[in-house]
Design an enzyme around this catalytic site. Sequence first.
Site, PDB file in Angstrom:
ATOM      1  N   ALA A 105     -57.291 -24.392 -51.279  1.00 55.98           N
ATOM      2  CA  ALA A 105     -55.762 -24.855 -50.580  1.00 55.98           C
ATOM      3  C   ALA A 105     -54.815 -24.781 -51.973  1.00 55.98           C
ATOM      4  O   ALA A 105     -55.196 -24.175 -53.342  1.00 55.98           O
ATOM      5  CB  ALA A 105     -55.913 -26.338 -50.361  1.00 55.98           C
ATOM      6  N   ASP A 142     -62.090 -39.558 -56.563  1.00 56.22           N
ATOM      7  CA  ASP A 142     -61.576 -38.717 -57.299  1.00 56.22           C
ATOM      8  C   ASP A 142     -60.573 -38.822 -58.018  1.00 56.22           C
ATOM      9  O   ASP A 142     -59.722 -37.783 -58.170  1.00 56.22           O
ATOM     10  CB  ASP A 142     -62.019 -37.518 -56.291  1.00 56.22           C
ATOM     11  CG  ASP A 142     -61.724 -36.282 -57.392  1.00 56.22           C
ATOM     12  OD1 ASP A 142     -62.489 -35.381 -58.361  1.00 56.22           O
ATOM     13  OD2 ASP A 142     -61.634 -34.775 -57.157  1.00 56.22           O
TER      14      ASP A 142
END
Length: 552
Positions: free
Chosen positions: A131, A282
Amino acid sequence: MTTTTRLQRVRRYADLLRLLARHGDRDLLRGLDEMPVVGDLVDEDASQDAERLAADLEKLGPTFIKVGQLLSTRADLLPPPYIEALARLQDKVEACEFPAIREAVETELGARLSHLFTSFEETPLGSASLAQVHRASLHDGRRVAVKVQRPGIRGQVLEDLDVLGRVVDLLTKHTETGSRLGLSDVFAGFRRTLLEELDYTREAGNLVTLRDVLAEHEMIVVPEPIESYCTSRVLTMELLEGRKVSDLGPLAQLELDGDALAEALIHAYLEQLLGAGLVHADPHPGNVLVLDVGGLGLVDVGMVVRLPDSTRKQLVKLLLAISEGRGEDAANVVVAMGEPLEDFDERRFISDVADVVERSYRAVMKDIDSGAVVMEVTRSATVAGLRTPPTLAIVGKTLLELDHVARLLAPTFRPIDAVRSRSAQIVQAGMSFSPGSVLGAVMEAKDFAEQLPARVNRVMDAVARGKFELQVNAFDETEMLKGLHRVANRVVTGLVLSALIIGAAMLMQVNSSWQIFGYPGLAMVVFALAALGGGWLLVSIVASDRRVRRRR
Protein backbone atom coordinates in the site's frame (compact mmCIF):
# COMPACT_ATOMS: atom_id res chain seq x y z
CA MET A 1 -6.58 -21.15 -15.41
CA THR A 2 -5.28 -19.18 -18.40
CA THR A 3 -2.01 -19.87 -20.17
CA THR A 4 -0.53 -16.64 -18.76
CA THR A 5 -1.47 -17.67 -15.20
CA ARG A 6 0.09 -21.11 -15.70
CA LEU A 7 3.31 -19.54 -16.94
CA GLN A 8 3.38 -17.18 -13.95
CA ARG A 9 2.90 -20.10 -11.57
CA VAL A 10 5.66 -22.10 -13.30
CA ARG A 11 7.98 -19.09 -12.95
CA ARG A 12 7.11 -18.87 -9.24
CA TYR A 13 7.94 -22.56 -8.72
CA ALA A 14 11.21 -22.01 -10.55
CA ASP A 15 11.99 -19.01 -8.30
CA LEU A 16 11.33 -21.11 -5.20
CA LEU A 17 13.48 -23.97 -6.49
CA ARG A 18 16.36 -21.55 -7.09
CA LEU A 19 15.88 -20.14 -3.59
CA LEU A 20 15.95 -23.62 -2.04
CA ALA A 21 18.93 -24.65 -4.15
CA ARG A 22 20.87 -21.59 -2.98
CA HIS A 23 19.94 -21.61 0.70
CA GLY A 24 18.44 -25.02 1.45
CA ASP A 25 21.82 -26.77 1.52
CA ARG A 26 22.76 -24.66 4.54
CA ASP A 27 20.04 -26.46 6.48
CA LEU A 28 18.97 -23.43 8.49
CA LEU A 29 16.48 -25.28 10.63
CA ARG A 30 18.86 -28.06 11.64
CA GLY A 31 21.35 -25.32 12.48
CA LEU A 32 19.28 -24.46 15.53
CA ASP A 33 21.47 -26.82 17.55
CA GLU A 34 24.48 -24.60 16.89
CA MET A 35 22.75 -21.26 17.49
CA PRO A 36 24.69 -19.04 19.90
CA VAL A 37 23.29 -18.03 23.26
CA VAL A 38 22.65 -14.42 24.18
CA GLY A 39 25.84 -12.41 24.13
CA ASP A 40 27.93 -14.85 22.07
CA LEU A 41 29.59 -13.77 18.84
CA VAL A 42 27.82 -14.56 15.57
CA ASP A 43 29.69 -16.42 12.85
CA GLU A 44 30.54 -14.06 9.95
CA ASP A 45 29.69 -16.64 7.27
CA ALA A 46 26.24 -17.14 8.81
CA SER A 47 25.66 -13.36 8.78
CA GLN A 48 26.65 -13.13 5.11
CA ASP A 49 24.38 -16.06 4.21
CA ALA A 50 21.52 -14.39 6.09
CA GLU A 51 22.00 -11.11 4.21
CA ARG A 52 21.98 -12.99 0.89
CA LEU A 53 18.72 -14.72 1.85
CA ALA A 54 17.14 -11.37 2.74
CA ALA A 55 18.26 -9.89 -0.60
CA ASP A 56 16.86 -12.87 -2.53
CA LEU A 57 13.49 -12.53 -0.77
CA GLU A 58 13.36 -8.84 -1.66
CA LYS A 59 13.85 -9.72 -5.33
CA LEU A 60 10.91 -12.17 -5.20
CA GLY A 61 8.45 -9.41 -4.38
CA PRO A 62 5.98 -8.28 -1.71
CA THR A 63 4.65 -11.68 -0.62
CA PHE A 64 8.11 -13.01 0.11
CA ILE A 65 9.16 -9.78 1.79
CA LYS A 66 6.19 -10.16 4.14
CA VAL A 67 6.96 -13.83 4.75
CA GLY A 68 10.55 -12.86 5.56
CA GLN A 69 9.36 -10.17 7.97
CA LEU A 70 6.99 -12.64 9.64
CA LEU A 71 9.79 -15.20 9.88
CA SER A 72 11.87 -12.61 11.70
CA THR A 73 9.44 -13.01 14.62
CA ARG A 74 10.17 -16.76 14.89
CA ALA A 75 13.38 -17.21 16.86
CA ASP A 76 12.29 -20.81 17.41
CA LEU A 77 12.68 -21.55 13.68
CA LEU A 78 15.75 -19.60 12.54
CA PRO A 79 19.19 -18.76 13.98
CA PRO A 80 19.86 -15.18 15.23
CA PRO A 81 21.78 -13.94 12.13
CA TYR A 82 18.78 -14.77 9.94
CA ILE A 83 16.33 -13.18 12.40
CA GLU A 84 18.34 -9.93 12.35
CA ALA A 85 18.72 -9.88 8.55
CA LEU A 86 15.03 -10.60 7.89
CA ALA A 87 13.93 -7.97 10.43
CA ARG A 88 15.78 -5.36 8.32
CA LEU A 89 13.99 -6.32 5.10
CA GLN A 90 13.05 -3.15 3.27
CA ASP A 91 9.40 -2.81 2.28
CA LYS A 92 9.82 0.38 0.22
CA VAL A 93 9.00 0.34 -3.48
CA GLU A 94 8.35 2.90 -6.17
CA ALA A 95 4.99 4.60 -5.77
CA CYS A 96 2.06 3.77 -8.06
CA GLU A 97 1.02 6.35 -10.64
CA PHE A 98 -1.57 8.71 -9.15
CA PRO A 99 -4.35 7.95 -11.71
CA ALA A 100 -4.36 4.30 -10.51
CA ILE A 101 -4.61 5.45 -6.89
CA ARG A 102 -7.39 7.90 -7.75
CA GLU A 103 -9.35 5.15 -9.51
CA ALA A 104 -8.90 2.75 -6.58
CA VAL A 105 -10.13 5.30 -4.01
CA GLU A 106 -13.13 6.39 -6.10
CA THR A 107 -14.11 2.77 -6.84
CA GLU A 108 -13.88 1.72 -3.17
CA LEU A 109 -15.61 4.80 -1.69
CA GLY A 110 -18.15 5.21 -4.49
CA ALA A 111 -17.65 8.89 -5.27
CA ARG A 112 -15.33 11.26 -7.10
CA LEU A 113 -12.21 12.28 -5.24
CA SER A 114 -13.21 15.97 -5.24
CA HIS A 115 -16.52 15.06 -3.59
CA LEU A 116 -14.78 13.03 -0.89
CA PHE A 117 -11.89 15.35 0.00
CA THR A 118 -11.16 19.06 -0.27
CA SER A 119 -7.51 18.18 -0.97
CA PHE A 120 -5.63 14.98 -1.74
CA GLU A 121 -1.85 15.13 -2.18
CA GLU A 122 -0.60 13.18 -5.19
CA THR A 123 2.86 12.54 -3.68
CA PRO A 124 2.53 9.81 -1.04
CA LEU A 125 3.84 10.14 2.51
CA GLY A 126 5.19 6.61 2.17
CA SER A 127 5.08 3.74 -0.32
CA ALA A 128 5.35 0.05 0.55
CA SER A 129 4.86 -3.19 -1.35
CA LEU A 130 1.21 -3.61 -0.30
CA ALA A 131 0.00 0.00 0.00
CA GLN A 132 0.90 3.68 0.00
CA VAL A 133 -0.30 6.52 2.22
CA HIS A 134 -1.46 9.98 1.06
CA ARG A 135 -2.18 13.13 3.07
CA ALA A 136 -5.69 14.58 2.53
CA SER A 137 -8.32 16.88 4.07
CA LEU A 138 -12.01 16.19 4.69
CA HIS A 139 -14.79 18.71 4.04
CA ASP A 140 -15.13 19.32 7.79
CA GLY A 141 -11.49 20.49 7.91
CA ARG A 142 -9.93 17.40 9.50
CA ARG A 143 -6.49 16.37 8.22
CA VAL A 144 -6.36 12.65 7.45
CA ALA A 145 -4.01 9.96 6.16
CA VAL A 146 -5.44 7.73 3.43
CA LYS A 147 -3.91 4.26 3.10
CA VAL A 148 -4.62 2.81 -0.35
CA GLN A 149 -3.92 -0.81 -1.31
CA ARG A 150 -1.86 -1.14 -4.48
CA PRO A 151 -4.04 -2.26 -7.44
CA GLY A 152 -3.73 -5.97 -8.24
CA ILE A 153 -1.62 -6.78 -5.17
CA ARG A 154 -4.26 -9.00 -3.54
CA GLY A 155 -4.38 -11.39 -6.52
CA GLN A 156 -0.58 -11.57 -6.67
CA VAL A 157 -0.36 -12.37 -2.95
CA LEU A 158 -3.00 -15.12 -3.22
CA GLU A 159 -1.14 -16.74 -6.14
CA ASP A 160 2.16 -16.64 -4.27
CA LEU A 161 0.57 -18.05 -1.10
CA ASP A 162 -0.90 -20.94 -3.10
CA VAL A 163 2.53 -21.82 -4.52
CA LEU A 164 4.17 -21.49 -1.11
CA GLY A 165 1.49 -23.64 0.50
CA ARG A 166 2.12 -26.52 -1.90
CA VAL A 167 5.87 -26.38 -1.30
CA VAL A 168 5.38 -26.27 2.48
CA ASP A 169 3.06 -29.31 2.34
CA LEU A 170 5.77 -31.26 0.49
CA LEU A 171 8.41 -30.25 3.06
CA THR A 172 6.12 -31.21 5.95
CA LYS A 173 5.27 -34.63 4.51
CA HIS A 174 8.70 -35.61 3.20
CA THR A 175 11.27 -34.04 5.56
CA GLU A 176 11.89 -34.77 9.21
CA THR A 177 12.56 -31.11 10.03
CA GLY A 178 9.33 -29.97 8.38
CA SER A 179 7.31 -32.52 10.31
CA ARG A 180 9.07 -31.83 13.61
CA LEU A 181 8.50 -28.07 13.46
CA GLY A 182 4.97 -28.34 12.08
CA LEU A 183 5.72 -26.16 9.05
CA SER A 184 2.16 -26.52 7.73
CA ASP A 185 0.79 -24.97 10.93
CA VAL A 186 3.44 -22.24 10.81
CA PHE A 187 2.54 -21.40 7.21
CA ALA A 188 -1.18 -21.42 8.03
CA GLY A 189 -0.51 -18.78 10.67
CA PHE A 190 1.56 -16.69 8.26
CA ARG A 191 -1.13 -16.94 5.59
CA ARG A 192 -3.87 -15.87 7.99
CA THR A 193 -1.80 -12.92 9.25
CA LEU A 194 -0.95 -11.70 5.76
CA LEU A 195 -4.56 -11.93 4.52
CA GLU A 196 -5.73 -10.03 7.60
CA GLU A 197 -3.16 -7.34 6.84
CA LEU A 198 -4.74 -6.96 3.37
CA ASP A 199 -8.17 -6.33 4.94
CA TYR A 200 -8.19 -2.70 6.08
CA THR A 201 -11.53 -3.06 7.85
CA ARG A 202 -9.69 -5.28 10.34
CA GLU A 203 -6.97 -2.67 10.73
CA ALA A 204 -9.65 -0.04 11.39
CA GLY A 205 -11.06 -2.32 14.07
CA ASN A 206 -7.57 -2.75 15.55
CA LEU A 207 -7.24 1.05 15.77
CA VAL A 208 -10.53 1.32 17.66
CA THR A 209 -9.56 -1.50 20.03
CA LEU A 210 -6.13 -0.07 20.80
CA ARG A 211 -7.61 3.40 21.36
CA ASP A 212 -9.97 1.91 23.94
CA VAL A 213 -7.23 -0.11 25.67
CA LEU A 214 -4.81 2.84 25.83
CA ALA A 215 -7.38 5.55 26.57
CA GLU A 216 -5.85 6.25 29.99
CA HIS A 217 -2.30 6.59 28.63
CA GLU A 218 -2.16 10.31 27.91
CA MET A 219 1.28 10.20 26.27
CA ILE A 220 0.32 7.48 23.75
CA VAL A 221 -1.89 8.40 20.77
CA VAL A 222 -3.56 5.97 18.35
CA PRO A 223 -5.15 7.58 15.24
CA GLU A 224 -8.92 7.45 14.97
CA PRO A 225 -10.29 5.75 11.82
CA ILE A 226 -12.93 7.59 9.80
CA GLU A 227 -15.48 4.78 9.56
CA SER A 228 -17.45 6.06 6.55
CA TYR A 229 -14.20 6.37 4.56
CA CYS A 230 -12.92 2.84 5.25
CA THR A 231 -13.25 -0.30 3.12
CA SER A 232 -11.23 -3.49 2.77
CA ARG A 233 -8.80 -1.67 0.41
CA VAL A 234 -8.90 1.93 1.66
CA LEU A 235 -8.25 3.05 5.24
CA THR A 236 -8.79 6.70 6.20
CA MET A 237 -7.61 7.79 9.65
CA GLU A 238 -6.64 10.81 11.68
CA LEU A 239 -3.33 12.29 10.55
CA LEU A 240 -0.61 12.29 13.21
CA GLU A 241 2.04 14.94 12.61
CA GLY A 242 5.50 14.06 13.88
CA ARG A 243 8.83 12.40 13.21
CA LYS A 244 9.62 8.70 13.19
CA VAL A 245 11.73 7.55 16.11
CA SER A 246 14.16 6.07 13.58
CA ASP A 247 14.73 9.59 12.17
CA LEU A 248 15.69 11.19 15.49
CA GLY A 249 19.24 12.54 15.68
CA PRO A 250 21.38 13.16 18.78
CA LEU A 251 20.29 16.80 19.02
CA ALA A 252 16.61 15.90 18.74
CA GLN A 253 17.03 13.39 21.57
CA LEU A 254 18.34 16.14 23.84
CA GLU A 255 15.16 18.14 23.31
CA LEU A 256 12.94 15.26 24.44
CA ASP A 257 12.04 13.88 27.84
CA GLY A 258 13.19 10.52 26.56
CA ASP A 259 12.92 8.61 29.84
CA ALA A 260 9.26 9.61 30.30
CA LEU A 261 8.39 8.73 26.70
CA ALA A 262 10.19 5.38 26.84
CA GLU A 263 8.53 4.43 30.11
CA ALA A 264 5.11 5.44 28.81
CA LEU A 265 5.66 3.31 25.69
CA ILE A 266 6.74 0.21 27.65
CA HIS A 267 3.83 0.57 30.07
CA ALA A 268 1.35 0.99 27.20
CA TYR A 269 2.52 -2.17 25.47
CA LEU A 270 2.52 -4.19 28.67
CA GLU A 271 -1.04 -2.96 29.28
CA GLN A 272 -1.97 -4.30 25.83
CA LEU A 273 -0.08 -7.53 26.23
CA LEU A 274 -0.67 -8.56 29.83
CA GLY A 275 -3.83 -6.61 30.60
CA ALA A 276 -5.95 -6.83 27.44
CA GLY A 277 -4.29 -9.81 25.76
CA LEU A 278 -3.38 -7.91 22.57
CA VAL A 279 -0.03 -7.73 20.79
CA HIS A 280 0.70 -4.97 18.28
CA ALA A 281 3.37 -7.14 16.72
CA ASP A 282 5.17 -4.51 14.66
CA PRO A 283 6.35 -1.65 16.94
CA HIS A 284 9.62 -0.99 15.08
CA PRO A 285 11.06 2.57 15.14
CA GLY A 286 9.42 3.49 11.83
CA ASN A 287 5.93 2.81 13.25
CA VAL A 288 6.35 4.98 16.37
CA LEU A 289 6.13 8.76 15.90
CA VAL A 290 7.36 11.53 18.21
CA LEU A 291 4.40 13.88 17.84
CA ASP A 292 4.79 17.62 17.30
CA VAL A 293 2.21 18.23 20.04
CA GLY A 294 4.03 15.92 22.48
CA GLY A 295 3.76 12.23 23.22
CA LEU A 296 4.10 9.20 20.94
CA GLY A 297 1.88 8.05 18.11
CA LEU A 298 1.39 4.41 17.04
CA VAL A 299 0.74 3.78 13.34
CA ASP A 300 0.44 0.73 11.05
CA VAL A 301 -1.50 -1.64 13.29
CA GLY A 302 -2.42 -4.20 10.65
CA MET A 303 -0.67 -6.97 12.57
CA VAL A 304 -2.41 -7.36 15.94
CA VAL A 305 -2.41 -10.77 17.66
CA ARG A 306 -5.00 -11.69 20.27
CA LEU A 307 -3.90 -13.90 23.17
CA PRO A 308 -6.11 -16.42 24.99
CA ASP A 309 -6.64 -15.59 28.65
CA SER A 310 -4.63 -18.64 29.76
CA THR A 311 -1.67 -17.60 27.58
CA ARG A 312 -1.81 -14.04 28.91
CA LYS A 313 -1.61 -15.25 32.51
CA GLN A 314 1.31 -17.53 31.70
CA LEU A 315 3.14 -14.61 30.03
CA VAL A 316 2.81 -12.55 33.21
CA LYS A 317 4.46 -15.37 35.17
CA LEU A 318 7.17 -15.76 32.53
CA LEU A 319 8.11 -12.08 32.39
CA LEU A 320 8.20 -11.82 36.18
CA ALA A 321 10.43 -14.90 36.40
CA ILE A 322 12.81 -13.50 33.74
CA SER A 323 12.97 -10.03 35.31
CA GLU A 324 13.76 -11.56 38.73
CA GLY A 325 16.33 -14.07 37.42
CA ARG A 326 14.31 -17.20 38.32
CA GLY A 327 15.39 -19.43 35.44
CA GLU A 328 13.85 -22.73 36.58
CA ASP A 329 10.47 -21.08 37.18
CA ALA A 330 10.64 -19.50 33.70
CA ALA A 331 11.38 -22.91 32.16
CA ASN A 332 8.44 -24.55 33.97
CA VAL A 333 6.08 -21.84 32.68
CA VAL A 334 7.21 -22.46 29.08
CA VAL A 335 6.81 -26.24 29.51
CA ALA A 336 3.23 -25.64 30.67
CA MET A 337 2.59 -23.46 27.58
CA GLY A 338 4.22 -25.80 25.04
CA GLU A 339 3.63 -29.18 23.43
CA PRO A 340 6.36 -31.75 24.23
CA LEU A 341 7.47 -33.90 21.30
CA GLU A 342 8.44 -37.55 21.67
CA ASP A 343 12.13 -36.73 22.13
CA PHE A 344 11.61 -33.78 24.50
CA ASP A 345 14.59 -33.49 26.86
CA GLU A 346 13.06 -31.64 29.80
CA ARG A 347 16.20 -31.73 31.94
CA ARG A 348 18.29 -30.15 29.16
CA PHE A 349 15.64 -27.50 28.50
CA ILE A 350 15.37 -26.43 32.15
CA SER A 351 19.14 -26.29 32.43
CA ASP A 352 19.50 -24.17 29.24
CA VAL A 353 16.76 -21.72 30.23
CA ALA A 354 18.07 -21.38 33.78
CA ASP A 355 21.52 -20.58 32.37
CA VAL A 356 20.18 -17.95 29.93
CA VAL A 357 17.92 -16.24 32.49
CA GLU A 358 20.45 -16.19 35.29
CA ARG A 359 23.25 -14.89 33.01
CA SER A 360 20.96 -12.17 31.70
CA TYR A 361 20.04 -11.18 35.25
CA ARG A 362 23.71 -10.82 36.19
CA ALA A 363 24.58 -8.92 32.98
CA VAL A 364 24.73 -5.15 32.62
CA MET A 365 21.19 -4.07 31.80
CA LYS A 366 22.21 -2.17 28.65
CA ASP A 367 23.55 -5.41 27.17
CA ILE A 368 20.46 -7.57 27.71
CA ASP A 369 16.71 -7.19 27.58
CA SER A 370 13.59 -9.25 28.20
CA GLY A 371 12.77 -9.59 24.49
CA ALA A 372 16.13 -11.19 23.69
CA VAL A 373 15.72 -13.60 26.61
CA VAL A 374 12.20 -14.64 25.52
CA MET A 375 13.46 -15.29 21.98
CA GLU A 376 16.39 -17.32 23.32
CA VAL A 377 14.00 -19.34 25.49
CA THR A 378 11.87 -20.22 22.43
CA ARG A 379 15.02 -21.27 20.59
CA SER A 380 16.07 -23.51 23.49
CA ALA A 381 12.61 -25.08 23.53
CA THR A 382 12.84 -26.06 19.85
CA VAL A 383 16.31 -27.57 20.31
CA ALA A 384 15.13 -29.60 23.31
CA GLY A 385 12.01 -30.92 21.54
CA LEU A 386 9.31 -28.61 22.95
CA ARG A 387 6.95 -26.97 20.45
CA THR A 388 6.02 -23.56 21.88
CA PRO A 389 2.96 -21.55 20.80
CA PRO A 390 3.78 -19.12 17.95
CA THR A 391 2.53 -16.23 20.08
CA LEU A 392 5.49 -16.67 22.44
CA ALA A 393 8.00 -15.94 19.67
CA ILE A 394 5.90 -12.97 18.49
CA VAL A 395 5.84 -11.57 22.03
CA GLY A 396 9.63 -11.94 22.25
CA LYS A 397 10.13 -10.09 18.95
CA THR A 398 7.70 -7.35 20.03
CA LEU A 399 9.54 -6.82 23.32
CA LEU A 400 12.83 -6.74 21.42
CA GLU A 401 11.53 -4.00 19.11
CA LEU A 402 10.21 -2.08 22.12
CA ASP A 403 13.60 -2.22 23.81
CA HIS A 404 15.17 -0.84 20.61
CA VAL A 405 12.67 2.04 20.39
CA ALA A 406 13.06 2.83 24.11
CA ARG A 407 16.84 3.09 23.78
CA LEU A 408 16.52 5.38 20.75
CA LEU A 409 14.35 7.66 22.86
CA ALA A 410 16.56 7.44 25.96
CA PRO A 411 19.93 5.67 25.56
CA THR A 412 20.34 5.16 29.33
CA PHE A 413 16.80 3.82 29.87
CA ARG A 414 16.53 0.29 31.36
CA PRO A 415 13.44 -1.38 29.81
CA ILE A 416 13.65 -4.46 32.04
CA ASP A 417 13.00 -2.31 35.13
CA ALA A 418 9.80 -1.01 33.53
CA VAL A 419 8.80 -4.58 32.62
CA ARG A 420 9.33 -5.72 36.22
CA SER A 421 7.38 -2.89 37.84
CA ARG A 422 4.49 -2.89 35.37
CA SER A 423 4.13 -6.70 35.40
CA ALA A 424 3.85 -6.63 39.18
CA GLN A 425 1.12 -3.95 38.99
CA ILE A 426 -0.84 -6.01 36.46
CA VAL A 427 -0.59 -9.09 38.69
CA GLN A 428 -1.97 -7.12 41.64
CA ALA A 429 -4.81 -5.76 39.51
CA GLY A 430 -5.63 -9.27 38.32
CA MET A 431 -5.99 -10.48 41.91
CA SER A 432 -8.86 -8.08 42.60
CA PHE A 433 -12.45 -9.30 42.28
CA SER A 434 -14.91 -7.54 40.03
CA PRO A 435 -18.65 -7.60 40.84
CA GLY A 436 -19.25 -9.70 37.74
CA SER A 437 -16.69 -12.35 38.68
CA VAL A 438 -18.01 -12.55 42.25
CA LEU A 439 -21.59 -12.90 40.99
CA GLY A 440 -20.53 -15.65 38.57
CA ALA A 441 -18.79 -17.55 41.38
CA VAL A 442 -21.89 -17.24 43.58
CA MET A 443 -24.12 -18.62 40.82
CA GLU A 444 -21.75 -21.56 40.24
CA ALA A 445 -21.73 -22.31 43.98
CA LYS A 446 -25.55 -22.12 44.07
CA ASP A 447 -25.88 -24.61 41.19
CA PHE A 448 -23.37 -26.95 42.84
CA ALA A 449 -25.21 -26.83 46.18
CA GLU A 450 -28.59 -27.46 44.53
CA GLN A 451 -27.41 -30.47 42.49
CA LEU A 452 -25.14 -32.06 45.10
CA PRO A 453 -27.84 -33.98 47.12
CA ALA A 454 -29.34 -35.56 43.97
CA ARG A 455 -25.90 -36.62 42.71
CA VAL A 456 -24.93 -38.14 46.07
CA ASN A 457 -28.25 -40.05 46.22
CA ARG A 458 -27.67 -41.55 42.76
CA VAL A 459 -24.19 -42.71 43.76
CA MET A 460 -25.40 -44.27 47.03
CA ASP A 461 -28.32 -46.04 45.28
CA ALA A 462 -25.91 -47.54 42.75
CA VAL A 463 -23.65 -48.80 45.57
CA ALA A 464 -26.62 -50.31 47.43
CA ARG A 465 -27.78 -52.19 44.29
CA GLY A 466 -24.28 -53.43 43.60
CA LYS A 467 -24.19 -51.63 40.26
CA PHE A 468 -21.51 -49.09 41.04
CA GLU A 469 -18.97 -49.05 38.23
CA LEU A 470 -15.66 -47.21 37.92
CA GLN A 471 -14.35 -46.98 34.37
CA VAL A 472 -10.62 -46.39 33.96
CA ASN A 473 -9.22 -45.90 30.45
CA ALA A 474 -5.62 -46.45 31.44
CA PHE A 475 -5.19 -49.06 28.64
CA ASP A 476 -7.17 -50.84 25.95
CA GLU A 477 -8.32 -54.04 27.68
CA THR A 478 -9.78 -55.45 24.43
CA GLU A 479 -6.42 -55.37 22.69
CA MET A 480 -4.76 -56.81 25.79
CA LEU A 481 -7.19 -59.79 25.83
CA LYS A 482 -6.59 -60.41 22.12
CA GLY A 483 -2.87 -60.50 22.79
CA LEU A 484 -3.30 -62.94 25.68
CA HIS A 485 -5.43 -65.21 23.44
CA ARG A 486 -2.72 -65.24 20.78
CA VAL A 487 -0.05 -66.10 23.38
CA ALA A 488 -2.19 -68.91 24.85
CA ASN A 489 -2.91 -70.38 21.40
CA ARG A 490 0.80 -70.44 20.54
CA VAL A 491 1.67 -72.11 23.83
CA VAL A 492 -1.00 -74.81 23.33
CA THR A 493 0.12 -75.37 19.72
CA GLY A 494 3.70 -75.75 20.88
CA LEU A 495 2.68 -78.34 23.51
CA VAL A 496 0.71 -80.35 20.92
CA LEU A 497 3.66 -80.32 18.52
CA SER A 498 5.99 -81.40 21.31
CA ALA A 499 3.65 -84.31 22.14
CA LEU A 500 3.57 -85.39 18.47
CA ILE A 501 7.37 -85.37 18.27
CA ILE A 502 7.71 -87.42 21.48
CA GLY A 503 4.99 -89.85 20.31
CA ALA A 504 6.70 -90.32 16.93
CA ALA A 505 10.02 -91.02 18.66
CA MET A 506 8.37 -93.72 20.78
CA LEU A 507 6.66 -95.28 17.73
CA MET A 508 10.09 -95.70 16.13
CA GLN A 509 10.68 -98.55 18.56
CA VAL A 510 7.56 -100.48 17.40
CA ASN A 511 8.05 -103.05 14.59
CA SER A 512 5.65 -102.50 11.66
CA SER A 513 5.18 -104.10 8.25
CA TRP A 514 4.36 -100.65 6.81
CA GLN A 515 7.56 -98.74 6.47
CA ILE A 516 8.66 -95.48 4.84
CA PHE A 517 12.40 -95.14 3.99
CA GLY A 518 13.02 -98.16 6.25
CA TYR A 519 11.27 -96.63 9.29
CA PRO A 520 7.84 -97.42 10.78
CA GLY A 521 5.26 -95.66 8.55
CA LEU A 522 3.05 -94.34 11.39
CA ALA A 523 6.03 -92.74 13.15
CA MET A 524 7.10 -91.01 9.91
CA VAL A 525 3.55 -89.63 9.35
CA VAL A 526 3.47 -88.22 12.90
CA PHE A 527 6.93 -86.66 12.37
CA ALA A 528 5.69 -85.03 9.11
CA LEU A 529 2.62 -83.59 10.84
CA ALA A 530 4.81 -82.17 13.61
CA ALA A 531 7.19 -80.60 11.04
CA LEU A 532 4.32 -78.96 9.12
CA GLY A 533 2.77 -77.65 12.34
CA GLY A 534 6.10 -76.23 13.51
CA GLY A 535 6.67 -74.49 10.17
CA TRP A 536 3.17 -72.95 10.25
CA LEU A 537 3.75 -71.70 13.81
CA LEU A 538 7.04 -70.00 12.88
CA VAL A 539 5.52 -68.32 9.80
CA SER A 540 2.54 -66.98 11.82
CA ILE A 541 4.87 -65.59 14.51
CA VAL A 542 7.04 -63.74 11.96
CA ALA A 543 4.01 -62.33 10.09
CA SER A 544 2.39 -61.17 13.32
CA ASP A 545 5.57 -59.42 14.49
CA ARG A 546 5.86 -57.59 11.18
CA ARG A 547 2.27 -56.31 11.45
CA VAL A 548 2.99 -55.01 14.95
CA ARG A 549 6.15 -53.20 13.76
CA ARG A 550 4.25 -51.58 10.87
CA ARG A 551 1.52 -50.29 13.22
CA ARG A 552 4.19 -48.78 15.48
